[in-house]
Write a protein that holds these residues in place. Sequence first.
Motif, PDB file in Angstrom:
ATOM      1  N   ILE A  75      12.853  -0.029  31.042  1.00  0.00           N
ATOM      2  CA  ILE A  75      12.325   0.845  32.100  1.00  0.00           C
ATOM      3  C   ILE A  75      11.137   1.653  31.598  1.00  0.00           C
ATOM      4  O   ILE A  75      10.265   2.048  32.362  1.00  0.00           O
ATOM      5  N   GLY A  79       9.940   5.370  39.978  1.00  0.00           N
ATOM      6  CA  GLY A  79      10.737   6.453  40.548  1.00  0.00           C
ATOM      7  C   GLY A  79      11.915   5.927  41.356  1.00  0.00           C
ATOM      8  O   GLY A  79      13.048   6.352  41.167  1.00  0.00           O
ATOM      9  N   PHE A  80      11.635   4.975  42.237  1.00  0.00           N
ATOM     10  CA  PHE A  80      12.708   4.443  43.062  1.00  0.00           C
ATOM     11  C   PHE A  80      13.705   3.646  42.229  1.00  0.00           C
ATOM     12  O   PHE A  80      14.912   3.682  42.471  1.00  0.00           O
ATOM     13  N   LEU A  81      13.183   2.992  41.214  1.00  0.00           N
ATOM     14  CA  LEU A  81      14.038   2.210  40.331  1.00  0.00           C
ATOM     15  C   LEU A  81      15.067   3.102  39.635  1.00  0.00           C
ATOM     16  O   LEU A  81      16.241   2.759  39.494  1.00  0.00           O
ATOM     17  N   ARG A  82      14.618   4.269  39.221  1.00  0.00           N
ATOM     18  CA  ARG A  82      15.551   5.208  38.578  1.00  0.00           C
ATOM     19  C   ARG A  82      16.655   5.624  39.529  1.00  0.00           C
ATOM     20  O   ARG A  82      17.799   5.820  39.124  1.00  0.00           O
ATOM     21  N   ILE A  83      16.307   5.764  40.788  1.00  0.00           N
ATOM     22  CA  ILE A  83      17.313   6.139  41.781  1.00  0.00           C
ATOM     23  C   ILE A  83      18.395   5.061  41.877  1.00  0.00           C
ATOM     24  O   ILE A  83      19.586   5.358  41.948  1.00  0.00           O
ATOM     25  N   LEU A  84      17.977   3.805  41.828  1.00  0.00           N
ATOM     26  CA  LEU A  84      18.963   2.720  41.880  1.00  0.00           C
ATOM     27  C   LEU A  84      19.851   2.741  40.647  1.00  0.00           C
ATOM     28  O   LEU A  84      21.068   2.572  40.715  1.00  0.00           O
ATOM     29  N   VAL A  85      19.213   2.953  39.494  1.00  0.00           N
ATOM     30  CA  VAL A  85      19.972   2.872  38.246  1.00  0.00           C
ATOM     31  C   VAL A  85      20.992   4.005  38.139  1.00  0.00           C
ATOM     32  O   VAL A  85      22.086   3.819  37.612  1.00  0.00           O
ATOM     33  N   ILE A  86      20.650   5.178  38.649  1.00  0.00           N
ATOM     34  CA  ILE A  86      21.549   6.324  38.455  1.00  0.00           C
ATOM     35  C   ILE A  86      22.725   6.300  39.438  1.00  0.00           C
ATOM     36  O   ILE A  86      23.741   6.960  39.224  1.00  0.00           O
ATOM     37  N   ALA A  87      22.625   5.490  40.493  1.00  0.00           N
ATOM     38  CA  ALA A  87      23.614   5.537  41.572  1.00  0.00           C
ATOM     39  C   ALA A  87      25.082   5.471  41.115  1.00  0.00           C
ATOM     40  O   ALA A  87      25.900   6.269  41.585  1.00  0.00           O
ATOM     41  N   LEU A  93      19.821   6.945  31.250  1.00  0.00           N
ATOM     42  CA  LEU A  93      18.860   7.996  31.595  1.00  0.00           C
ATOM     43  C   LEU A  93      18.635   8.961  30.448  1.00  0.00           C
ATOM     44  O   LEU A  93      17.519   9.411  30.227  1.00  0.00           O
ATOM     45  N   ALA A 118      12.671  -5.329  35.088  1.00  0.00           N
ATOM     46  CA  ALA A 118      13.294  -4.015  35.283  1.00  0.00           C
ATOM     47  C   ALA A 118      13.966  -3.936  36.652  1.00  0.00           C
ATOM     48  O   ALA A 118      15.086  -3.413  36.781  1.00  0.00           O
ATOM     49  N   TRP A 119      13.296  -4.485  37.677  1.00  0.00           N
ATOM     50  CA  TRP A 119      13.891  -4.428  39.013  1.00  0.00           C
ATOM     51  C   TRP A 119      15.138  -5.292  39.105  1.00  0.00           C
ATOM     52  O   TRP A 119      16.094  -4.937  39.785  1.00  0.00           O
ATOM     53  N   ALA A 129      17.862  -3.265  37.522  1.00  0.00           N
ATOM     54  CA  ALA A 129      18.230  -2.133  38.370  1.00  0.00           C
ATOM     55  C   ALA A 129      19.049  -2.595  39.567  1.00  0.00           C
ATOM     56  O   ALA A 129      20.040  -1.957  39.954  1.00  0.00           O
ATOM     57  N   ILE A 133      22.610  -3.350  38.573  1.00  0.00           N
ATOM     58  CA  ILE A 133      23.407  -2.129  38.402  1.00  0.00           C
ATOM     59  C   ILE A 133      23.775  -1.533  39.763  1.00  0.00           C
ATOM     60  O   ILE A 133      24.882  -1.060  39.979  1.00  0.00           O
ATOM     61  N   PHE A 134      22.823  -1.590  40.682  1.00  0.00           N
ATOM     62  CA  PHE A 134      23.050  -0.956  41.969  1.00  0.00           C
ATOM     63  C   PHE A 134      23.861  -1.837  42.915  1.00  0.00           C
ATOM     64  O   PHE A 134      24.460  -1.353  43.878  1.00  0.00           O
ATOM     65  N   VAL A 144      27.270  -0.932  44.694  1.00  0.00           N
ATOM     66  CA  VAL A 144      27.179   0.092  45.736  1.00  0.00           C
ATOM     67  C   VAL A 144      26.587  -0.511  47.004  1.00  0.00           C
ATOM     68  O   VAL A 144      27.089  -0.305  48.116  1.00  0.00           O
ATOM     69  N   LEU A 148      25.862  11.159  46.771  1.00  0.00           N
ATOM     70  CA  LEU A 148      24.833  10.198  46.364  1.00  0.00           C
ATOM     71  C   LEU A 148      23.458  10.703  46.794  1.00  0.00           C
ATOM     72  O   LEU A 148      22.491  10.687  46.039  1.00  0.00           O
ATOM     73  N   TRP A 154      20.489  11.873  44.400  1.00  0.00           N
ATOM     74  CA  TRP A 154      19.188  11.220  44.383  1.00  0.00           C
ATOM     75  C   TRP A 154      18.057  12.217  44.514  1.00  0.00           C
ATOM     76  O   TRP A 154      17.036  12.109  43.869  1.00  0.00           O
ATOM     77  N   GLN A 173      17.721  14.097  41.009  1.00  0.00           N
ATOM     78  CA  GLN A 173      18.005  13.397  39.761  1.00  0.00           C
ATOM     79  C   GLN A 173      17.176  13.888  38.578  1.00  0.00           C
ATOM     80  O   GLN A 173      17.638  13.867  37.445  1.00  0.00           O
ATOM     81  N   VAL A 186      19.146  14.880  35.147  1.00  0.00           N
ATOM     82  CA  VAL A 186      19.043  14.199  33.862  1.00  0.00           C
ATOM     83  C   VAL A 186      18.805  15.226  32.768  1.00  0.00           C
ATOM     84  O   VAL A 186      19.416  15.194  31.710  1.00  0.00           O
TER      85      VAL A 186
END
Lengths: 329, 290, 276
Positions: B94, B102-110, B172, C17-18, C21, C24-25, C28, C256, C260, C263, C267
């Motif tokens: 990352i 930015g949006f990618l981090r949101i997905l990862v932290i979910a 993170l 990376a996507w 991600a 992982i997502f 959900v 959630l 978001w 975040q 962190v």
Amino acid sequence: MGKIQLTKVRKSFGEVDVIPGIDLTIENGEFVVFVGPSGCGKSTLLRLIAGLEDTTSGVIDIDGKDATNLPPAKRGLAMVFQSYALYPHMTVRKNIGFPLKMAGMDPAEQDKRVERAAKVLNLSNYLDRRPGQLSGGQRQRVAIGRAIVREPAAFLFDEPLSNLDAALRVGMRQEISELHQSLKTTMIYVTHDQVEAMTMADKIVVLNAGHIEQVGAPLELYNFPRNLFVAGFIGSPKMNLIEGAEAAKHNAHTIGIRPEHITVGDGPWEGVVGLSEHLGSDSFLKVAVEGLGTMTVRAPGEVHARHGDRIRLAPAGKIHRFDTNGLAI
Amino acid sequence: MSTHSSRLAARMMVAPSVVLLLIWMIVPLAMTLYYSFRFYRLLSPDRTNWVGFNNYLWFFNSPDFWLALFNTLALVGGVLFITVVLGTLIALLIDQPIKGQGFLRILVIAPFFVMPPVAASIWENLFMHPQNGLFAAVAQGFGAQPILFLEQYPMWSIIGIVSWEWLPFATLILLTALQSLSSEQLEAAEMDGASPFARFRYIILPHMTRAITVVILIQTIFLLGIFGEIFTTTQGGPGSASTTLPYMIFKQAIAAKDIGRAAAGGIIAVILANIVAYFLMRGLGRNLEN
Amino acid sequence: MARALSPRRLLITTVAAWTVALIIFFPVLWMILTSFKTEASAVAMPPEFLSADWTLENYTEVWSRSDYPRFFWNSVVISVGSTLLGLLIAIPAAWAMAFVPGKKTKDLLMWMLSTKMMPAVAVMIPLYLLFQQLGLIDTKIGLVIALMLMNLPIIIWMLYTYFKEIPGEILEASRMDGATLWGEIIYVLTPMALPGIASTMLLNIILAWNEAFWTIVLTTTKAAPLSAFIASFSAPQGLFYAKLSAASAMAILPILILGWFSQKQLVRGLTFGAVK
């Protein structure tokens, strides 16, 4: 009013005596500078006066009243910190007005005083900015503004210029001196820079390892250092100190000659130039003199001496004499 | 900045926290200790008496106990290993220049925001279920038999679920550490002829040591008490295959209604936690210094 | 790094990376998708994506058959209440430890954190009995107190690390300026530490919201929050995937979304100030 008197003031942290016992009187309206190498206890002494540290024993009188156990706010002193310690979340106006607000002053009166202080310090255009948007010198002025609005009995400065660059430092030094002349309030100023001490002080207090080495007017310290420590500390470049046979000629254990009291040309001492710095107005030479060691010489104007040249030197001014205990004779 | 008055004020200000935590810790602990030496079953409430170390001996003599102990440590160790290794790799990925970070981090932290019972039930029902789960569908797609995750590999499944929950946390924090590494350092290393692997090994990894320690410390605190995920999915089974120490205590208290034994198990768990804590705190203490 | 980047490299790293991600997502996402399917569509094999029957029925059904608003309200009261109460107790303690440290301060912090390591199950019975004695079982107050104490060490720790970053000279300056102790905390420390306090608050609301042990042990019906709601939902009705998913989504969506939005602060808060 702002007469401060310390009697046998002692401060120890656990086993360690940082200040073993100090007696000192600071007269009303005086500009007093505490100077000394780092770790000499000068900042601790200032904090004791401010009330930010407890004294272990001894008495601190402010204007004739025992203030030893008063909290900082009740001592009527104002302090300017090394880091300025401005409140980053408040505007300049609120920063300067904060002590007045804490004192419960009427808001209109607060405003009037803040405006007046800002005018004196050329901050009128910056009143609604935050400290983060100001330059170093402006922050410094805000810190001073916050101190002057309270009309304190005395100002305490803790190395206030050490975070500024060289050019600004000279300017602020003059501003603080002018401020002192116009307010005529007692100021206690801590620095490790002997140039600041010499230029600003009415009275210099030289501290070393928690002891007062000497108290006096700047030129008094320059001309009559009481001991080797003061002799070496006051004056730039440092005084040349010579021991051995040369000193014995003068009936002393050590003799001291300031670099500016040596002339180049003819004289009894001969040596090789190691380093020469030419500033235009002055020339600084480091000369390895046989039998005496390296001597620093300050000659006015331009002196044509280069690395490796052999030159002769002569003492031309006061020779300071010290006994085996390092005390002036 | 310390005067007598400020030190006194400081003491008064810490006092409420200390007193509350002391009560919160000492009172239940003392009661647990007391019960652990008693015969106390909810099914025979009239019969209570001192039984010495019998409750403890029951644990030590039970083969389930050693399995539970092993499972507890396997869960903590397994999750730590997976999250730190994957977290480091993902953080490195990352940290590369990418679009839409930015949006990618949101997905990862979910996953971090998903409460344990929900996380467990998503995995149990929607993914690992042998008839209707997505994994079974994938297996069938390849013409293979569905894997019975929770029946055949219960501990691995739970470690997997918990790792998923904690991976965002590790990623993170490690990413934050990575981003604080000055690029000049890396450029200097590149000038010195360091290969990408050498740069990772000698520059990046040492820089992340502190962050990795923090990840391990904080996760361990939470992982030692993992309960909800097991309760929702395997109930400790099949048999005792996925029973951890906390879950074994829970079974004694709720299923067997044997308060004495559960209490003894609780004391053992506290001792285990203290042993782990001792080593962790030494690490954390060192980190606090600098 | 101000370095020219080849578009190809950007493409590769972005895609990689996507992909990670999304993996992982995905659980959900899948749960949310399932919650909008009919029950038949939810269990269909092979799984249905585009061909699924989409419906809002699950949400209306969960809403009408359970008392979702009450569980939701309980969750809000318990997580926010325990966090605010915790902050009230922790701010003075963190102030004291950060600005008037003694020889024992670090040991004290360690000890506080070590109370977190005590397994909850180990002290479940005594605490249950204590709460019963005090009449706190199945009350919001009881849960607020329990979760506050559970998270107090974390709150203190986080605040401590934030306060440590505030230079002591500023507090001394306020003292010279005539601020009392409370003046110092209210006018200077708290506003300066506001970002830190906010992220502490957020993290603790999330931890309390997701707490699923004490909330189940110490409640039955009246004070049960969403974590207890979902636990009860999954047990008997486990086979109704779509409804279970809808209930799950309703349980986690509020936090959630909050998470978001915050975040960045989170962190930072999570690292206990140990990672800059």
